[in-house]
Write a protein that holds these residues in place. Sequence first.
Motif, PDB file in Angstrom:
ATOM      1  N   ASP A  34       0.824  -1.210   0.000  1.00 27.12           N
ATOM      2  CA  ASP A  34       0.000   0.000   0.000  1.00 27.12           C
ATOM      3  C   ASP A  34       0.861   1.263   0.000  1.00 27.12           C
ATOM      4  N   HIS A  35       2.192   1.074  -0.013  1.00 30.31           N
ATOM      5  CA  HIS A  35       3.106   2.200   0.104  1.00 30.31           C
ATOM      6  C   HIS A  35       3.942   2.362  -1.159  1.00 30.31           C
ATOM      7  N   LEU A  36       4.319   3.603  -1.423  1.00 31.19           N
ATOM      8  CA  LEU A  36       5.245   3.861  -2.523  1.00 31.19           C
ATOM      9  C   LEU A  36       6.621   3.303  -2.203  1.00 31.19           C
ATOM     10  N   PRO A  37       7.382   2.939  -3.225  1.00 27.67           N
ATOM     11  CA  PRO A  37       8.777   2.551  -2.983  1.00 27.67           C
ATOM     12  C   PRO A  37       9.591   3.753  -2.495  1.00 27.67           C
ATOM     13  N   VAL A  38      10.619   3.455  -1.726  1.00 22.41           N
ATOM     14  CA  VAL A  38      11.595   4.463  -1.317  1.00 22.41           C
ATOM     15  C   VAL A  38      12.778   4.380  -2.276  1.00 22.41           C
ATOM     16  N   LEU A  39      13.147   5.511  -2.864  1.00 24.69           N
ATOM     17  CA  LEU A  39      14.369   5.618  -3.670  1.00 24.69           C
ATOM     18  C   LEU A  39      15.419   6.270  -2.791  1.00 24.69           C
ATOM     19  N   PHE A  40      16.500   5.542  -2.512  1.00 24.28           N
ATOM     20  CA  PHE A  40      17.496   6.009  -1.552  1.00 24.28           C
ATOM     21  C   PHE A  40      18.812   6.350  -2.236  1.00 24.28           C
ATOM     22  N   PHE A  41      19.371   7.522  -1.885  1.00 21.75           N
ATOM     23  CA  PHE A  41      20.689   7.950  -2.363  1.00 21.75           C
ATOM     24  C   PHE A  41      21.663   7.933  -1.195  1.00 21.75           C
ATOM     25  N   ASN A  42      22.756   7.201  -1.368  1.00 18.73           N
ATOM     26  CA  ASN A  42      23.703   6.927  -0.296  1.00 18.73           C
ATOM     27  C   ASN A  42      24.717   8.055  -0.115  1.00 18.73           C
ATOM     28  N   GLY A  43      25.480   7.975   0.977  1.00 18.75           N
ATOM     29  CA  GLY A  43      26.541   8.939   1.236  1.00 18.75           C
ATOM     30  C   GLY A  43      27.761   8.685   0.369  1.00 18.75           C
ATOM     31  N   ILE A  44      28.689   9.604   0.385  1.00 19.15           N
ATOM     32  CA  ILE A  44      29.856   9.517  -0.492  1.00 19.15           C
ATOM     33  C   ILE A  44      30.691   8.282  -0.157  1.00 19.15           C
ATOM     34  N   GLY A  45      31.023   7.525  -1.190  1.00 16.02           N
ATOM     35  CA  GLY A  45      31.857   6.344  -1.043  1.00 16.02           C
ATOM     36  C   GLY A  45      31.165   5.146  -0.430  1.00 16.02           C
TER      37      GLY A  45
END
Length: 286
Positions: A34-45
């Motif tokens: 029932d929820h949208l996907p989470v698109l995650f952007f990580n930290g450097i390296g």
Amino acid sequence: MDVNEFMKDAVVTMKQVAGRTLRVATWRLDQPSDHLPVLFFNGIGANIEAVAPLADHLNERPFIMFDMPGVGESPDPLLPYNPFTISWTAAQLLDQLGVGDVDVMGISWGGGIAQHFAMQHAERSRRVILIATSAGMLMMPGSPKALTKMANPRRYVDADYMIKNFETLYGDGLGKSKGKGGHMSRLKPPSPRGYMYQLICMLGWTSAPALPFLLKQETLIMMGDDDAIVPLANGKFLNMLIPNSELVVMEGGGHLFLLSHEEESISAIQSFLNRKEGAAGKSQAA
């Protein structure tokens, strides 16, 4: 918990996206939700495994993450990239995965990319979560001691160096907890080119002039008040600029408060994402 335990439910593939080869991990994308996907952007390296515990804890939601070029197991990029091109690449990845709208989340370096993605692809970004991040070039700098060590990729390849400087980099909270060893065990060093291209990507970039006009989504800003890399003042600045934002401060939290303040962080994220549309407003909580 062993890194494999966090990754056991992930589907990990190598994908050709917009002329780049990316290592992509998805959780629960093929399951009804029932929820949208989470698109995650990580930290450097940082590689996928570094944030796999977060994907595991948000177990009611599909979750999408990828190793940046030259990071983790994504091959080195042939050419440099910038926030516009990597946001476009992420949108192309979503198309490949058959995903439309998403909730966008990013930490530290990835928080800048999350801001850019949410403005560049506003039509498919419902809500935004910015963790331990800033508006880019127009930011309050962190401790010179911490920043010097942050810029040194030796922290990924030299375990003794990381142990010696862990508290300087990430704060006392995690440094004195069992989460320290777990986090270190999940790190995989980026290539020299991959790390350099990530640094170059944000060179001269700032979201500050655009945020009041282009980042209109409900936005949760999460900061630690003991962050030596991205001081709390940066979160307050983002909260001032983003019209529909709220700031949550983790008391005693360093740069990795997601791990040292795990229960509080997960609770804040879930509460924000589960909130009814239009219920969020300008606020600040400590």
